[in-house]
Scaffold this active site. Structure first.
Site, PDB file in Angstrom:
ATOM      1  N   GLU A  37       0.834  -1.209   0.000  1.00 12.21           N
ATOM      2  CA  GLU A  37       0.000   0.000   0.000  1.00 12.21           C
ATOM      3  C   GLU A  37       0.869   1.259   0.000  1.00 12.21           C
ATOM      4  O   GLU A  37       0.626   2.208  -0.744  1.00 12.21           O
ATOM      5  CB  GLU A  37      -0.887   0.033   1.257  1.00 12.21           C
ATOM      6  CG  GLU A  37      -1.974  -1.031   1.315  1.00 12.21           C
ATOM      7  CD  GLU A  37      -1.542  -2.280   2.043  1.00 12.21           C
ATOM      8  OE1 GLU A  37      -0.323  -2.621   2.017  1.00 12.21           O
ATOM      9  OE2 GLU A  37      -2.420  -2.957   2.627  1.00 12.21           O
TER      10      GLU A  37
ATOM     11  N   ARG B  44       3.410  -0.916  15.620  1.00 13.64           N
ATOM     12  CA  ARG B  44       2.270  -0.320  16.345  1.00 13.64           C
ATOM     13  C   ARG B  44       2.698   0.374  17.641  1.00 13.64           C
ATOM     14  O   ARG B  44       1.859   0.908  18.358  1.00 13.64           O
ATOM     15  CB  ARG B  44       1.193  -1.371  16.587  1.00 13.64           C
ATOM     16  CG  ARG B  44       1.688  -2.615  17.292  1.00 13.64           C
ATOM     17  CD  ARG B  44       0.641  -3.733  17.248  1.00 13.64           C
ATOM     18  NE  ARG B  44       1.166  -4.990  17.765  1.00 13.64           N
ATOM     19  CZ  ARG B  44       1.843  -5.872  17.057  1.00 13.64           C
ATOM     20  NH1 ARG B  44       2.124  -5.640  15.801  1.00 13.64           N
ATOM     21  NH2 ARG B  44       2.274  -6.999  17.607  1.00 13.64           N
TER      22      ARG B  44
ATOM     23  N   LYS C 236      -1.560 -10.995   2.740  1.00 11.42           N
ATOM     24  CA  LYS C 236      -0.667 -10.229   1.853  1.00 11.42           C
ATOM     25  C   LYS C 236      -0.123 -11.124   0.748  1.00 11.42           C
ATOM     26  O   LYS C 236      -0.077 -10.740  -0.423  1.00 11.42           O
ATOM     27  CB  LYS C 236       0.519  -9.658   2.654  1.00 11.42           C
ATOM     28  CG  LYS C 236       0.171  -8.595   3.679  1.00 11.42           C
ATOM     29  CD  LYS C 236       1.467  -8.096   4.349  1.00 11.42           C
ATOM     30  CE  LYS C 236       1.193  -7.284   5.593  1.00 11.42           C
ATOM     31  NZ  LYS C 236       2.400  -6.907   6.328  1.00 11.42           N
TER      32      LYS C 236
END
Ligand code: F6P
Length: 498
Positions: free
Chosen positions: A193, A241, A466
């Site tokens: 992405e 994260r 993915k």
């Protein structure tokens, strides 16, 4: 652990929250803790002092204090990838361990480079920044910028994450490429992405000199066409994260200024110090983690809501979904054996008071009990005093109504109550207090992982999708066939009609 928790839950099964409070009025105060500007009240949870004793017994047995020390000292808490998780070293001197001190020195050097790059951009005629990244390379910066950026900030910061071309098209529309700089943020610099969106932005800018990168992989960044002088580092010892405190926070520092970014880090460091040193029963992160495990494993709650009563925190649920569910969505223990206990529930939520008018019906009268974290901010940063009073009244009212319910002869108008919640309050929404709040959730997540015996720092579960997506790309352009029969039929439909 499970047997002990279930025994407590059985003992309390016939006792409501209202009855627990009536029997022990001091719990409203005793089940509350404060550190700095952050206050937490757990008295509307469905445990009593005896159940809490059992929970803290479990915490001691699992050596949560030792586990916190290991995290802060840079032990290999991510054994499946052979890594430490040293996000705490990004924000303060919380450890004297050599590995943590070395990480701290690298973090401080990167902050100095961030400051230089910000000063260069401030001296230019750039007005807008486009940040390209996804997951941990997007959600944290997006949350903090949305929460704290002021309308008169030096730069307007925009985010593109979704591979859907509409995200890039809409974000770039209305921006002037000559007055825009872009940052491509990706720990791996291999994320589909981000590379596609980064390519769109690079072409749109027309001039590579305002293109920046943040990554661990300098070679891939160079291959993409961004030179080292405009590349900020990242390291394996920071999970995606958990990375908003690193140069991944470059968009935050641009939106708020470097000093505010450092205040955010200070707030998180204060939580590191609290979580790492407060005794278990005075430790908000430990209370929060034990409450999560109680609701999941004793009460078997399938979901957990997070309900910020501050419009500036409306992205917090999105951010926490990755932090909590990517960290704790695991079925095997560190040694690979089945975990044998339910791990993470589904986390979801949205900003009060809007959500009162959408899904609160189900929270009050639905068949599933949904434990909730309510988050309030006491001081308003706007002149609309009546609105703020209404906001706080709603916050208080909902926690009370969910817990106490209300009887009625008419079953449609009856509120069962007994719906647990935790109340987290910030004195004001500042970089420090927000840093503390986010770091509280990070440490709670880690402590939950310790209690469940799972790895909070890997995420192999996201890889399969993915891989399959990559293998299907040729078939989408009509080259070759998919192996799976249903996918084959769907591709026929896709290719016939698009
Ligand atoms: O969603 C999977 C994931 O690997 C996250 O853990 C990570 O935050 C995100 O993709 C983005 O990865 P990167 O920063 O390498 O582009």
């Amino acid at each position: 652990m499970l047997a002990a928790l279930e025994a407590q839950a059985r003992r309390l099964a016939g006792t409501t929250i209202a009855e627990l409070i009536a029997a022990d009025p001091a719990r409203a105060r005793d089940f509350a803790l404060r550190t700095g500007p952050l206050y937490a009240n757990f008295s509307r949870q469905r445990f009593d002092r005896v159940a809490l004793d059992a929970l803290f017994g479990i915490a001691e047995q699992a050596d949560l204090a030792g586990a916190m020390r290991k995290l802060l000292d840079g032990a290999t808490v991510n054994p499946t990838e052979g890594r430490a998780a040293l996000h705490s070293a990004l924000r303060g001197d919380t450890s004297s361990a050599a590995i943590a001190r070395d990480a701290r020195a690298q973090a401080v050097a990167a902050q100095a480079r961030m400051r230089e790059l910000i000063e260069q951009l401030e001296a230019s005629d750039v007005t807008d920044i486009v940040s390209v990244g996804i997951g941990g390379s997007d959600l944290g910066p997006r949350l903090i910028v949305d929460a704290l950026a002021l309308p008169d900030a030096r730069f307007r910061v925009h985010f593109i994450s979704n591979v859907d071309g509409n995200a890039a098209r809409r974000t770039l529309a209305g921006l002037d490429p000559k007055r825009t700089a872009a940052i491509v943020i990706s720990k791996t610099f291999g994320t589909q992405e981000t590379l596609l969106n980064g390519g769109i932005v690079r072409n749109w800018l027309g001039d590579d000199s305002r293109l920046y990168a943040v990554s661990t992989n300098a070679q891939r960044v160079a291959d993409f066409g961004i030179p080292p002088e405009r590349t900020l580092p990242m390291w394996d010892w920071v999970g995606g994260r958990y990375s908003l405190w690193s140069a991944v926070g470059f968009p935050i520092a641009l939106a708020l200024g470097m000093d505010c970014f450092l205040q955010l880090l200070d707030g998180a460091a204060a939580m590191d110090a609290h979580a790492g040193s407060a005794p278990l029963r005075e430790n908000i992160a430990v209370w929060h983690a034990l409450t999560a495990v109680w609701n999941r494993n004793a009460l078997h709650a399938a979901t957990q809501a997070v309900l910020p009563y501050d419009d500036r925190l409306k992205l917090l649920p999105n951010y926490l979904q990755q932090l909590v569910m990517e960290s704790l969505g695991k079925s095997v223990k560190l040694d690979g054996s089945a975990v044998g206990i339910d791990t993470v529930p589904v986390w979801w939520g949205g900003a009060g008071t809007d959500t009162q008018h959408s899904f609160f019906q189900a929270l009050h009268q639905g068949t599933q009990v949904v434990p909730a974290d309510f988050i309030g901010v006491l001081q308003a940063d706007h002149p609309h005093a009546q609105n703020h009073a209404a906001l706080l009244a709603n916050l208080l009212a909902q926690t009370e109504a969910l817990a106490n319910g209300q009887g009625s002869d008419d079953p449609h108008r009856r509120y069962p109550g007994n719906r647990p919640s935790t109340l987290l309050l910030l004195d004001a929404l500042t970089p420090q207090s927000l840093g503390m709040l986010v770091a509280l959730y990070e440490h709670s997540v880690y402590l939950q992982s310790v209690l469940w015996g799972i790895n909070a720092f890997d995420q192999f579960g996201v890889e399969l999708g993915k891989q399959v997506a990559n293998s299907l790309l040729p078939a989408l352009s009509g080259e070759g066939e998919a192996a799976d029969a249903v996918t084959r039929e769907l591709l026929r439909e896709f290719n016939a009609r698009r």
